[in-house]
Design an enzyme around this catalytic site. Structure first.
Site, short mmCIF file in Angstrom:
data_model
loop_
_atom_site.label_atom_id
_atom_site.label_comp_id
_atom_site.label_asym_id
_atom_site.label_seq_id
_atom_site.Cartn_x
_atom_site.Cartn_y
_atom_site.Cartn_z
N GLY A 93 0.77 -1.21 0.04
CA GLY A 93 -0.15 -0.11 0.05
C GLY A 93 0.95 1.21 0.15
O GLY A 93 2.01 1.29 0.53
N GLN A 101 3.20 9.74 0.89
CA GLN A 101 4.61 9.12 0.93
C GLN A 101 5.52 9.34 -0.18
O GLN A 101 6.91 8.97 -0.02
CB GLN A 101 4.37 7.64 1.08
N CYS A 107 5.87 0.00 7.63
CA CYS A 107 5.33 1.19 6.65
C CYS A 107 6.97 1.74 5.83
O CYS A 107 7.84 1.77 6.21
CB CYS A 107 4.93 2.32 7.60
N LEU A 108 6.33 1.70 4.66
CA LEU A 108 7.30 2.21 3.77
C LEU A 108 8.17 3.50 4.15
O LEU A 108 9.24 3.87 3.73
CB LEU A 108 7.13 2.29 2.36
N HIS A 145 -4.95 1.65 7.47
CA HIS A 145 -3.65 2.20 7.56
C HIS A 145 -3.46 3.44 6.64
O HIS A 145 -2.64 4.34 6.88
CB HIS A 145 -2.22 1.23 7.09
N GLU A 146 -3.49 3.22 5.36
CA GLU A 146 -3.28 4.03 4.14
C GLU A 146 -4.28 5.51 4.34
O GLU A 146 -3.82 6.70 4.39
CB GLU A 146 -3.69 3.57 2.74
N HIS A 161 -2.57 7.63 6.79
CA HIS A 161 -1.54 8.46 6.17
C HIS A 161 -2.15 10.01 5.71
O HIS A 161 -1.40 10.82 5.56
CB HIS A 161 -0.84 7.77 5.09
ZN ZN Z 1 2.47 3.46 5.58
#
Ligand code: ZN
Length: 174
Positions: free
Chosen positions: A46, A51, A94-95, A136-137, A140
């Site tokens: 995701g 991000q 998380c990236l 989660h997204e 963000h």
């Molecule tokens: Zn994340």
């Protein structure tokens, strides 16, 4: 399509509330294509636009396990319209928070309303991994990170560690 640089903690843009997308035009579609390619390359399941440094309410997700059967879902202006009382626990990463993982409880099921790749309104019921990923997204898009669900102590340790890594990396590059 192009692979973009992923922004990591403690970059302050990750704390910004992303802006609503007025229209799903060519520019937004190009952005979604770039996001998907960046996510696959990372690799992650995701990615939110913020991000890659663009605070717009866009998310791409692909939870398919099979490398040859890609199944991307594009969410523009996603909104949770329902959350179950039952919770599910996943070990999340998380990236934007490299190499850090923590068990997080979230509603096991949810319903999300959004615009798809073509700008059509959709509503989808999700559960399990997909439900967790969507939540989660969407976090963000509101400047929330999974570490915000941890104790202050645990959160501070992670932020400190990542801030240090960043400095060391900069030293090497210079
Ligand atoms: Zn994340």
């Amino acid at each position: 399509m192009a692979i973009k640089k992923i922004v990591t903690v403690p970059d302050s843009i990750l704390r910004k509330k992303s802006l609503v997308v007025e229209k799903v035009d060519k520019e937004i579609k190009n952005l979604m294509d770039d996001m998907l390619e960046t996510m696959y390359k990372a690799p992650g399941i995701g990615l939110a636009a913020v991000q890659i440094g663009i605070p717009k309410r866009i998310v791409v997700i692909d939870i398919s396990k099979d490398e040859n059967k890609k199944d991307p879902i594009y969410f523009v202006n996603p909104e949770l319209t329902w959350k179950s009382k039952e919770k599910a626990t996943y070990e999340e990463g998380c990236l934007s928070i490299p190499d850090q993982f923590a068990k997080i409880d979230r509603p096991e099921k949810c319903t999300v309303k959004f615009l798809d790749y073509n700008g059509n309104t959709k509503e989808m019921k999700a559960e399990g991994l997909l439900a967790t990923c969507i939540q989660h997204e969407i976090d963000h898009l509101n400047g929330i990170l999974f570490i915000d669900y941890l104790s202050k102590l645990k959160k501070d340790i992670i932020i400190k560690k990542l801030s240090k890594n960043k400095k060391e990396l900069e030293r090497i590059v210079v």
